[in-house]
Design a protein around this motif. Structure first.
Motif, PDB file in Angstrom:
ATOM      1  N   THR A 135      37.291   2.145   6.338  1.00  0.00           N
ATOM      2  CA  THR A 135      38.149   1.513   5.340  1.00  0.00           C
ATOM      3  C   THR A 135      38.932   0.382   5.989  1.00  0.00           C
ATOM      4  O   THR A 135      39.663   0.605   6.949  1.00  0.00           O
ATOM      5  CB  THR A 135      39.146   2.528   4.743  1.00  0.00           C
ATOM      6  OG1 THR A 135      38.421   3.572   4.093  1.00  0.00           O
ATOM      7  CG2 THR A 135      40.060   1.851   3.731  1.00  0.00           C
ATOM      8  N   GLU A 137      40.674  -1.799   3.863  1.00  0.00           N
ATOM      9  CA  GLU A 137      41.361  -2.328   2.685  1.00  0.00           C
ATOM     10  C   GLU A 137      42.629  -3.072   3.088  1.00  0.00           C
ATOM     11  O   GLU A 137      43.452  -2.581   3.858  1.00  0.00           O
ATOM     12  CB  GLU A 137      41.713  -1.187   1.734  1.00  0.00           C
ATOM     13  CG  GLU A 137      42.306  -1.648   0.418  1.00  0.00           C
ATOM     14  CD  GLU A 137      42.485  -0.529  -0.587  1.00  0.00           C
ATOM     15  OE1 GLU A 137      43.181  -0.761  -1.583  1.00  0.00           O
ATOM     16  OE2 GLU A 137      41.928   0.559  -0.366  1.00  0.00           O
ATOM     17  N   ASN A 153      28.479   0.926   3.473  1.00  0.00           N
ATOM     18  CA  ASN A 153      29.379   1.712   2.618  1.00  0.00           C
ATOM     19  C   ASN A 153      30.830   1.579   3.084  1.00  0.00           C
ATOM     20  O   ASN A 153      31.603   2.534   3.047  1.00  0.00           O
ATOM     21  CB  ASN A 153      28.961   3.180   2.591  1.00  0.00           C
ATOM     22  CG  ASN A 153      27.571   3.372   2.023  1.00  0.00           C
ATOM     23  OD1 ASN A 153      27.164   2.669   1.111  1.00  0.00           O
ATOM     24  ND2 ASN A 153      26.820   4.321   2.567  1.00  0.00           N
ATOM     25  N   THR A 154      31.188   0.385   3.512  1.00  0.00           N
ATOM     26  CA  THR A 154      32.527   0.111   4.022  1.00  0.00           C
ATOM     27  C   THR A 154      33.428  -0.413   2.903  1.00  0.00           C
ATOM     28  O   THR A 154      32.991  -1.181   2.063  1.00  0.00           O
ATOM     29  CB  THR A 154      32.455  -0.938   5.157  1.00  0.00           C
ATOM     30  OG1 THR A 154      31.481  -0.516   6.112  1.00  0.00           O
ATOM     31  CG2 THR A 154      33.790  -1.088   5.843  1.00  0.00           C
ATOM     32  N   ASP A 155      34.676   0.025   2.916  1.00  0.00           N
ATOM     33  CA  ASP A 155      35.646  -0.441   1.923  1.00  0.00           C
ATOM     34  C   ASP A 155      36.335  -1.692   2.467  1.00  0.00           C
ATOM     35  O   ASP A 155      37.149  -1.606   3.394  1.00  0.00           O
ATOM     36  CB  ASP A 155      36.672   0.657   1.646  1.00  0.00           C
ATOM     37  CG  ASP A 155      37.642   0.277   0.527  1.00  0.00           C
ATOM     38  OD1 ASP A 155      37.617  -0.897   0.088  1.00  0.00           O
ATOM     39  OD2 ASP A 155      38.433   1.152   0.100  1.00  0.00           O
ATOM     40  N   MET A 157      37.909  -3.874   0.283  1.00  0.00           N
ATOM     41  CA  MET A 157      38.698  -4.370  -0.841  1.00  0.00           C
ATOM     42  C   MET A 157      39.974  -5.073  -0.364  1.00  0.00           C
ATOM     43  O   MET A 157      40.738  -4.539   0.431  1.00  0.00           O
ATOM     44  CB  MET A 157      39.055  -3.216  -1.781  1.00  0.00           C
ATOM     45  CG  MET A 157      37.862  -2.641  -2.522  1.00  0.00           C
ATOM     46  SD  MET A 157      38.274  -1.209  -3.547  1.00  0.00           S
ATOM     47  CE  MET A 157      39.469  -1.941  -4.679  1.00  0.00           C
ATOM     48  N   VAL A 174      28.841  -2.265   0.407  1.00  0.00           N
ATOM     49  CA  VAL A 174      30.268  -2.441   0.677  1.00  0.00           C
ATOM     50  C   VAL A 174      31.058  -2.689  -0.597  1.00  0.00           C
ATOM     51  O   VAL A 174      30.514  -3.157  -1.597  1.00  0.00           O
ATOM     52  CB  VAL A 174      30.493  -3.605   1.666  1.00  0.00           C
ATOM     53  CG1 VAL A 174      29.866  -3.313   3.011  1.00  0.00           C
ATOM     54  CG2 VAL A 174      29.955  -4.909   1.089  1.00  0.00           C
ATOM     55  N   LYS A 175      32.342  -2.368  -0.561  1.00  0.00           N
ATOM     56  CA  LYS A 175      33.247  -2.672  -1.663  1.00  0.00           C
ATOM     57  C   LYS A 175      33.949  -3.980  -1.332  1.00  0.00           C
ATOM     58  O   LYS A 175      34.677  -4.057  -0.342  1.00  0.00           O
ATOM     59  CB  LYS A 175      34.275  -1.556  -1.835  1.00  0.00           C
ATOM     60  CG  LYS A 175      33.678  -0.217  -2.229  1.00  0.00           C
ATOM     61  CD  LYS A 175      34.765   0.835  -2.364  1.00  0.00           C
ATOM     62  CE  LYS A 175      34.184   2.180  -2.751  1.00  0.00           C
ATOM     63  NZ  LYS A 175      35.253   3.231  -2.844  1.00  0.00           N
ATOM     64  N   LEU A 176      33.729  -4.993  -2.159  1.00  0.00           N
ATOM     65  CA  LEU A 176      34.225  -6.333  -1.857  1.00  0.00           C
ATOM     66  C   LEU A 176      35.262  -6.840  -2.854  1.00  0.00           C
ATOM     67  O   LEU A 176      35.635  -8.010  -2.791  1.00  0.00           O
ATOM     68  CB  LEU A 176      33.058  -7.327  -1.818  1.00  0.00           C
ATOM     69  CG  LEU A 176      32.086  -7.192  -0.632  1.00  0.00           C
ATOM     70  CD1 LEU A 176      30.893  -8.115  -0.824  1.00  0.00           C
ATOM     71  CD2 LEU A 176      32.794  -7.511   0.667  1.00  0.00           C
ATOM     72  N   ARG A 177      35.729  -5.996  -3.728  1.00  0.00           N
ATOM     73  CA  ARG A 177      36.642  -6.440  -4.771  1.00  0.00           C
ATOM     74  C   ARG A 177      37.867  -7.136  -4.164  1.00  0.00           C
ATOM     75  O   ARG A 177      38.594  -6.570  -3.347  1.00  0.00           O
ATOM     76  CB  ARG A 177      37.086  -5.256  -5.616  1.00  0.00           C
ATOM     77  CG  ARG A 177      37.944  -5.617  -6.826  1.00  0.00           C
ATOM     78  CD  ARG A 177      38.257  -4.362  -7.617  1.00  0.00           C
ATOM     79  NE  ARG A 177      39.153  -4.612  -8.722  1.00  0.00           N
ATOM     80  CZ  ARG A 177      38.779  -5.090  -9.915  1.00  0.00           C
ATOM     81  NH1 ARG A 177      37.513  -5.376 -10.122  1.00  0.00           N
ATOM     82  NH2 ARG A 177      39.658  -5.264 -10.879  1.00  0.00           N
TER      83      ARG A 177
END
Length: 215
Positions: A135, A137, A153-155, A157, A174-177
């Protein structure tokens, strides 16, 4: 009924007022602070040290040599690792929220499942590091390098990759928001958001969400 109410009110007034007890936990660090032979402090020389599960929160490890150190599941929250040598370190599952690590070298480090949210890592080196399920973030990563790093599967955000070097990196699931890649270098990066600036800006997306919630 009136008499009972009067008696109850009188008792409440007569009862002594006790000040609320405030409990402050203060855990003093030993002096010297030594864990498995490693003297915890600035410029510590602890290559290969076994610091698994160690409580290193708020520790000042500026410029420390922790290369090849075993730091899995260690608590490093709010620690200062600025300029530290963490090459090849095992930091799987480490708790690293709000760690200061500007200029630190984490080449080849394993950060699988580590929590690096809110880290301050300007110009840090993460080349060939493994950040699977980690994470990051709201991490500040301006000018950091990630040559050949793995983001699976890395956060990410709201992470800030200003001027970061992601050449040869891999991003999968990955979470790119709201992540920012302003002026980032992405040559030969697999899965990197090379067109991120062509879409809507963060404020445009937020404005759309605000309008949608008002309906």
């Amino acid at each position: 009924m009136r008499i009972a109410s009067f008696i109850y009110a009188a008792l409440c007034i007569a009862a002594p007022v006790q000040a609320q007890q405030v409990i402050v936990n203060v855990e003093e660090r030993p002096d010297p602070w030594i864990i498995n032979g490693c003297h915890i402090g600035p410029a510590a020389k602890c290559p290969g040290a076994d610091l698994r599960f160690a409580d290193l929160s708020n520790a000042d490890l500026t410029g420390a040599d922790l290369s090849q150190a075993k730091l899995s599941r260690a608590d490093l929250r709010h620690a200062n690792l600025s300029g530290a040598n963490l090459t090849g370190a095992d930091m799987e599952g480490a708790r690293m929220t709000t760690v200061f690590m500007g200029g630190a070298n984490l080449t080849g480090a394993s950060l699988r499942g580590a929590d690096l949210s809110f880290v301050r890592a300007a110009k840090a080196i993460f080349d060939r590091s493994d950040m699977t399920a980690a994470t990051l973030e709201k991490a500040l990563l301006k000018g950091a390098t990630f040559h050949g790093a793995r983001f699976v599967n890395t956060d990410l955000m709201e992470a800030k990759f200003y001027e970061a070097n992601l050449e040869g990196a891999t991003m999968e699931g990955v979470k790119l928001r709201f992540a920012v890649f302003q002026d980032a270098w992405m040559k030969d990066c697999k899965g990197c958001p090379t067109q991120w600036q062509t879409g809507e800006t963060v404020w445009q997306t937020e404005e759309k969400e605000r309008r949608r919630n008002e309906q």
